[in-house]
Design an enzyme around this catalytic site. Sequence first.
Site, PDB file in Angstrom:
ATOM      1  CG  HIS A   1      83.812 136.973  31.116  1.00  0.00           C
ATOM      2  ND1 HIS A   1      83.943 138.334  31.291  1.00  0.00           N
ATOM      3  CD2 HIS A   1      83.442 136.463  32.315  1.00  0.00           C
ATOM      4  CE1 HIS A   1      83.651 138.644  32.545  1.00  0.00           C
ATOM      5  NE2 HIS A   1      83.344 137.528  33.184  1.00  0.00           N
TER       6      HIS A   1
ATOM      7  CG  MET B   1      87.424 146.256  28.910  1.00  0.00           C
ATOM      8  SD  MET B   1      86.899 144.561  29.227  1.00  0.00           S
ATOM      9  CE  MET B   1      87.959 144.105  30.540  1.00  0.00           C
TER      10      MET B   1
ATOM     11  CG  ASN C   1      92.816 136.907  25.205  1.00  0.00           C
ATOM     12  OD1 ASN C   1      92.862 135.689  25.158  1.00  0.00           O
ATOM     13  ND2 ASN C   1      92.619 137.581  26.332  1.00  0.00           N
TER      14      ASN C   1
ATOM     15  N   GLY D   1      95.913 143.593  24.989  1.00  0.00           N
ATOM     16  CA  GLY D   1      95.943 142.862  23.716  1.00  0.00           C
ATOM     17  C   GLY D   1      96.671 141.533  23.745  1.00  0.00           C
TER      18      GLY D   1
ATOM     19  CG  ASN E   1      83.430 138.688  25.408  1.00  0.00           C
ATOM     20  OD1 ASN E   1      84.440 139.382  25.254  1.00  0.00           O
ATOM     21  ND2 ASN E   1      82.827 138.583  26.588  1.00  0.00           N
TER      22      ASN E   1
ATOM     23  CG  LEU F   1      79.537 145.467  20.985  1.00  0.00           C
ATOM     24  CD1 LEU F   1      80.228 144.343  20.220  1.00  0.00           C
ATOM     25  CD2 LEU F   1      79.797 146.819  20.313  1.00  0.00           C
TER      26      LEU F   1
HETATM   27  C1  GAR Z   1      91.156 139.269  29.441  1.00  0.00           C
HETATM   28  O1  GAR Z   1      91.381 138.653  30.688  1.00  0.00           O
HETATM   29  C2  GAR Z   1      89.724 139.066  28.991  1.00  0.00           C
HETATM   30  O2  GAR Z   1      89.215 137.811  29.330  1.00  0.00           O
HETATM   31  C3  GAR Z   1      89.020 140.156  29.743  1.00  0.00           C
HETATM   32  O3  GAR Z   1      89.895 141.262  29.640  1.00  0.00           O
HETATM   33  C4  GAR Z   1      91.229 140.785  29.560  1.00  0.00           C
HETATM   34  C5  GAR Z   1      91.872 141.406  28.339  1.00  0.00           C
HETATM   35  O4  GAR Z   1      93.237 141.077  28.279  1.00  0.00           O
HETATM   36  N1  GAR Z   1      87.715 140.440  29.186  1.00  0.00           N
HETATM   37  C6  GAR Z   1      86.647 140.734  29.910  1.00  0.00           C
HETATM   38  O5  GAR Z   1      86.681 140.859  31.114  1.00  0.00           O
HETATM   39  C7  GAR Z   1      85.372 140.912  29.110  1.00  0.00           C
HETATM   40  N2  GAR Z   1      84.253 141.054  29.974  1.00  0.00           N
HETATM   41  P1  GAR Z   1      94.054 141.300  26.951  1.00  0.00           P
HETATM   42  O6  GAR Z   1      93.790 142.740  26.512  1.00  0.00           O
HETATM   43  O7  GAR Z   1      95.490 141.082  27.360  1.00  0.00           O
HETATM   44  O8  GAR Z   1      93.575 140.294  25.922  1.00  0.00           O
END
Ligand code: GAR
Length: 220
Positions: free
Chosen positions: A109, A90, A14, A12, A107, A93
């Site tokens: 990425h 993850m 982000n 979390g 999203n 949808l």
């Molecule tokens: C982040 O690096 C995000 O970009 C990635 O998961 C991590 C979540 O971190 N998302 C993906 O890979 C989506 N395909 P967080 O829970 O600390 O925000």
Amino acid sequence: MIRLGVLVSGRGSNLQAIVDAIKAGRLKAQISVVISDNPNAYAIKRCEKEGIECKVVERKDFSSRKEFEKELSRILKEKGVELVVLAGFMRVLSGEFLKNFPDRVINIHPSLIPAFQGLDAQRRAVEFGVKFSGCTVHIVDESVDGGPVIVQAVVPVLPQDTPESLSERILKWEHKILPQAIQWFSEGRVKLEGRKVIVEGARYGELPVNPALEIFPCFR
Ligand code: GAR
């Protein structure tokens, strides 16, 4: 003020970046609800600390993906969510879910898509030996990390990088471009032309973030 529904699965950070940008007055938005598909996600603790409503909706409690997504939609609609933000969510949808929020699911990425879509993007970037990677905020379509790109930030990949060190370098920029993209939605400046996103009035053509950040001026 734009009402957000934030979907998370893990740490979390982000989500925290969105919260911090709102608190700092950089981002004009309110988080109406956070949904986690993982009961052990650290993001849930962040919500408790910040006084944000968080619901846990686990896939295993539903007989099908369709029923699971129906529940997600129900909660998001009930909370009047205008923009759905996948912040480390993850799961892929379905088109049926996306129809409920047309071009209103975004999203983050950790790669310059279409490179390294899917899981373990940073590890694959290090292993492939690319010299630049970065992160992308995009509109979600039925592909995996493949929808129309709103904004990207580029970072160098160093010879001594590990997946962890690269992830950390990329994450710093994730925490900037995600709140920025949300702010553009909140200002009504995100236009979709075919599969191309144009942010009206944005400054294009600079590095490392294109289009340029506005709400974090010191990072321009
Ligand atoms: C982040 O690096 C995000 O970009 C990635 O998961 C991590 C979540 O971190 N998302 C993906 O890979 C989506 N395909 P967080 O829970 O600390 O925000």
